[in-house]
Design a protein around this motif. Structure first.
Motif, PDB file in Angstrom:
ATOM      1  N   ARG A  72       0.790  -1.230   0.000  1.00  0.00           N
ATOM      2  CA  ARG A  72       0.000   0.000   0.000  1.00  0.00           C
ATOM      3  C   ARG A  72       0.821   1.278   0.000  1.00  0.00           C
ATOM      4  NH1 ARG A  72      -5.021  -2.302   1.876  1.00  0.00           N
ATOM      5  NH2 ARG A  72      -4.970  -4.167   0.628  1.00  0.00           N
TER       6      ARG A  72
ATOM      7  N   PRO B  15     -11.209 -12.108   2.784  1.00  0.00           N
ATOM      8  CA  PRO B  15     -12.432 -12.798   3.198  1.00  0.00           C
ATOM      9  C   PRO B  15     -13.690 -12.251   2.523  1.00  0.00           C
ATOM     10  CG  PRO B  15     -11.426 -11.574   5.033  1.00  0.00           C
ATOM     11  CD  PRO B  15     -10.425 -11.635   3.934  1.00  0.00           C
ATOM     12  N   ASP B  35      -6.732 -10.458  -7.607  1.00  0.00           N
ATOM     13  CA  ASP B  35      -5.983  -9.971  -6.450  1.00  0.00           C
ATOM     14  C   ASP B  35      -4.523  -9.777  -6.858  1.00  0.00           C
ATOM     15  OD1 ASP B  35      -6.500 -10.065  -3.098  1.00  0.00           O
ATOM     16  OD2 ASP B  35      -4.420 -10.008  -3.792  1.00  0.00           O
ATOM     17  N   GLU B  36      -3.924  -8.725  -6.330  1.00  0.00           N
ATOM     18  CA  GLU B  36      -2.545  -8.408  -6.719  1.00  0.00           C
ATOM     19  C   GLU B  36      -1.529  -9.367  -6.086  1.00  0.00           C
ATOM     20  OE1 GLU B  36      -1.680  -4.498  -5.282  1.00  0.00           O
ATOM     21  OE2 GLU B  36      -2.401  -4.968  -3.296  1.00  0.00           O
ATOM     22  N   GLU B  86      -3.213  -6.816 -10.607  1.00  0.00           N
ATOM     23  CA  GLU B  86      -3.525  -5.581  -9.904  1.00  0.00           C
ATOM     24  C   GLU B  86      -4.524  -4.781 -10.733  1.00  0.00           C
ATOM     25  OE1 GLU B  86      -1.020  -1.696  -8.364  1.00  0.00           O
ATOM     26  OE2 GLU B  86      -0.002  -3.319  -9.423  1.00  0.00           O
ATOM     27  N   VAL B  87      -5.591  -4.357 -10.110  1.00  0.00           N
ATOM     28  CA  VAL B  87      -6.549  -3.508 -10.815  1.00  0.00           C
ATOM     29  C   VAL B  87      -6.086  -2.071 -10.630  1.00  0.00           C
ATOM     30  CG1 VAL B  87      -8.941  -2.735 -10.945  1.00  0.00           C
ATOM     31  CG2 VAL B  87      -8.424  -5.151 -10.544  1.00  0.00           C
ATOM     32  N   ALA B 119      -8.343  -2.443   3.731  1.00  0.00           N
ATOM     33  CA  ALA B 119      -7.979  -1.190   4.398  1.00  0.00           C
ATOM     34  C   ALA B 119      -6.460  -1.030   4.438  1.00  0.00           C
ATOM     35  CB  ALA B 119      -8.543  -1.176   5.816  1.00  0.00           C
ATOM     36  N   GLU B 121      -3.268   0.552   6.886  1.00  0.00           N
ATOM     37  CA  GLU B 121      -3.000   0.981   8.257  1.00  0.00           C
ATOM     38  C   GLU B 121      -2.534   2.429   8.299  1.00  0.00           C
ATOM     39  OE1 GLU B 121      -0.496  -2.645   8.887  1.00  0.00           O
ATOM     40  OE2 GLU B 121      -1.233  -2.320  10.923  1.00  0.00           O
ATOM     41  N   ALA B 303     -12.697  -9.773  10.071  1.00  0.00           N
ATOM     42  CA  ALA B 303     -12.804 -10.754   8.990  1.00  0.00           C
ATOM     43  C   ALA B 303     -14.197 -11.383   8.954  1.00  0.00           C
ATOM     44  CB  ALA B 303     -11.742 -11.829   9.162  1.00  0.00           C
TER      45      ALA B 303
END
Ligand code: FAD
Ligand code: FES
Lengths: 118, 366
Positions: A72, B15, B35-36, B86-87, B119, B121, B303
């Motif tokens: 990220r 999840p 998913d990347e 990766e989108v 999300a 951090e 989750a």
């Protein structure tokens, strides 16, 4: 890798997860030096296991390693096979991969520019 | 799948995304899950502690075992899972732009789009915070539980919430020493069970305390902490030096909303659930009716709730695409909602429940 050769930074035994599963080794080159990695792991994990603390330097020369570990934040970017700015926390190691510390935003190698790098 | 039909595209195989894809596929709808990462599961495989809740909610089961179950189910169903993908963009009309393996770029039209991107951090800035050795708690958790490497030997944990205490405990399980857990608020923030385990192991907890700076030449060699007053200002003379090589930040999560912004989903601000996030209705549909948002992107929770939200969206999207009759959709939706509600109970759950109700109310007003 046999149990007695696992370096300290690798978690060989774990109360919940059990023993470190056997995994094929691959060799990557960090700053030209060969380094053993576990197949399927991201570059970041291999470097942390080898005790590398600096992944790159910013334009002003300030050291960086990793921050989020999940792709990220771009703290962990390095020059991989001649391509700068690769997030090493979400990029898997590959046999023969060349991984270099990046200075600032780095630069593209000639082969990478020509589209020959992986 | 009917010819020339556009599939539902699910972005993020955590999840939430896995459950959405499973519901779609079970109903017979065409679905592509991207998913990347090289492996699916999102944050699940780093969660090696037992979950709370009732039997139905897999309480007592560890996160990574739930991950394994979901993977087995998606394999059995034969879901088109595209990893290392990766989108990077979404064009209006729902054209999804993906980059595969850093080398191949393509677009794919989506009939419905389900965003399950999770999300990020939060960071905390203090002198020295960019030094190697300062990282998020989730970063350390990923390194020890997924990659099985220790980022350091002596750790300072900043933040006593659930992530802080759980990761502190897991760092000890992995063989590291935790020098202290510090908390800016006057009281501790995490689940009692996890906090108690860390305390029993002899780790000092300091409330009303913050980090002043990290020191070291090329990486962290020590941390300076100090007590703070009611206005969060450091109190002179209370500084303490801790010899640590790693500083973990567990100071909250923010929804990863970038793709939902590109899809022009209306954003709202809900501080209890992490800040800005796409608004959604009771089926997890965003203001863009073809785009669903599920899991942490729609408000940071856990989750177990992410899974149920994923199911809600998967069921509704399957119905909207004509793969489920009205009656089945209603029954499945009600069942899923019942489980979600049960998960949002207790002292921690109630706050999230109230915040989620507020989101739904906002959608109705709009
Ligand atoms: C580091 C971290 C640690 C956590 N630890 C805990 C814990 O110990 N206990 C707990 O209860 N909760 C924890 N959480 C909360 C956790 O977010 C939820 O439990 C749950 O994993 C949320 O599920 P999700 O499917 O919404 O998101 P995630 O599990 O985060 O999955 C999102 C997936 O989408 C992928 N993705 C994102 N953007 C793109 C894109 N553009 N293209 C392709 N793929 C993309 C991501 O790489 C990821 O695989 C943690 C969260 C984080 C970030
Ligand atoms: S450490 Fe954040 S992107 Fe790699």
């Amino acid at each position: 890798m046999s149990a007695d050769k696992i370096p300290d930074s690798r978690i060989a035994r774990h109360a919940v997860l059990g023993d470190l599963p056997v995994q094929k080794d691959v060799t990557i080159y960090f700053e030209g030096k060969p380094l053993k990695a576990r197949e399927g792991e991201p570059i970041m994990a291999a470097l942390v296991a080898a005790g590398v603390t600096v992944f790159r330097y910013t334009k002003k020369g300030s050291p960086r390693r990793m921050f989020c570990g999940i792709g990220r934040c771009t703290d962990c970017v390095m020059t991989v096979d001649g391509v700068p700015g690769v997030r090493t926390c979400v990029t898997e190691v590959r046999q023969g991969m060349r991984v270099e510390r990046q200075q600032g935003v780095g630069s593209w190698s000639v082969q990478a520019e020509a589209g020959h790098a992986q | 799948m009917r010819n020339d039909e556009k599939p539902a595209i699910v972005v993020g195989a955590g999840p939430a995304g896995l459950c959405a894809a499973i519901e779609l596929k079970k109903a017979g709808a065409p679905v592509v899950l991207m998913d990347e990462n090289a492996k699916p599961g999102g944050q699940l495989f780093k969660q090696i502690h037992k979950f709370f809740g009732s039997q139905e909610h897999k309480a007592g089961i560890r996160g990574f075992d739930i991950g394994k179950e979901l993977l087995a189910e998606s394999l059995r169903l034969g879901i088109d899972v595209r990893l290392k993908t990766e989108v990077v963009g979404i064009e209006l009309g729902l054209k999804v732009w993906a980059v595969e393996d850093r080398t191949k770029s393509y677009t794919l039209d989506a009939g419905k789009l389900i965003l399950a991107t999770g999300a990020t951090e939060n960071a905390l800035s203090f002198p020295g915070w960019t030094l190697p050795g300062v990282m998020t708690a989730g970063c350390a958790q990923t390194l020890i539980n997924v990659h099985r490497v220790l980022p350091g030997k002596r750790i300072l944990m900043v933040g006593s919430g659930n992530v802080g205490v759980i990761v502190a405990y897991q760092l000890m399980q992995a063989g590291a020493q935790v020098a202290a857990v510090i908390e800016a608020l006057p009281r501790l923030g995490g689940y009692g069970v996890h906090t108690a385990k860390v305390r029993r192991a002899g780790v000092p907890f300091y409330c009303s305390t913050t980090i002043i700076r990290a020191e070291g030449a090329e990486s962290v060699e020590r941390a300076v902490i100090a007590s703070i007053d009611a206005k969060f200002q450091p109190i002179p003379g209370t500084e303490q030096i801790l010899d640590v090589d790693t500083i973990c930040l567990a100071v909250g999560l923010t929804p990863s909303i970038e793709l939902s912004c590109l899809a022009e989903c209306k954003q709202i601000y809900i501080p209890e659930l992490g800040g800005n996030m796409p608004a959604h209705d009771e089926y997890m549909r965003s203001s863009n009716q073809s785009v669903y948002v599920v899991g942490d992107i729609a408000g940071v929770e856990e989750a177990s709730t992410a899974m149920e939200e994923g199911r809600l969206a998967g069921i509704h999207a399957a119905w909207a695409m004509g793969y489920m009759d009205d009656q089945t959709m209603k029954i499945k939706t009600d069942e899923t909602r019942g489980r979600l509600q049960a998960l949002r109970q207790g002292i921690f759950g109630q706050k999230r429940f109230a915040a989620k109700e507020r989101i739904l109310a906002m959608r109705k007003d709009a």
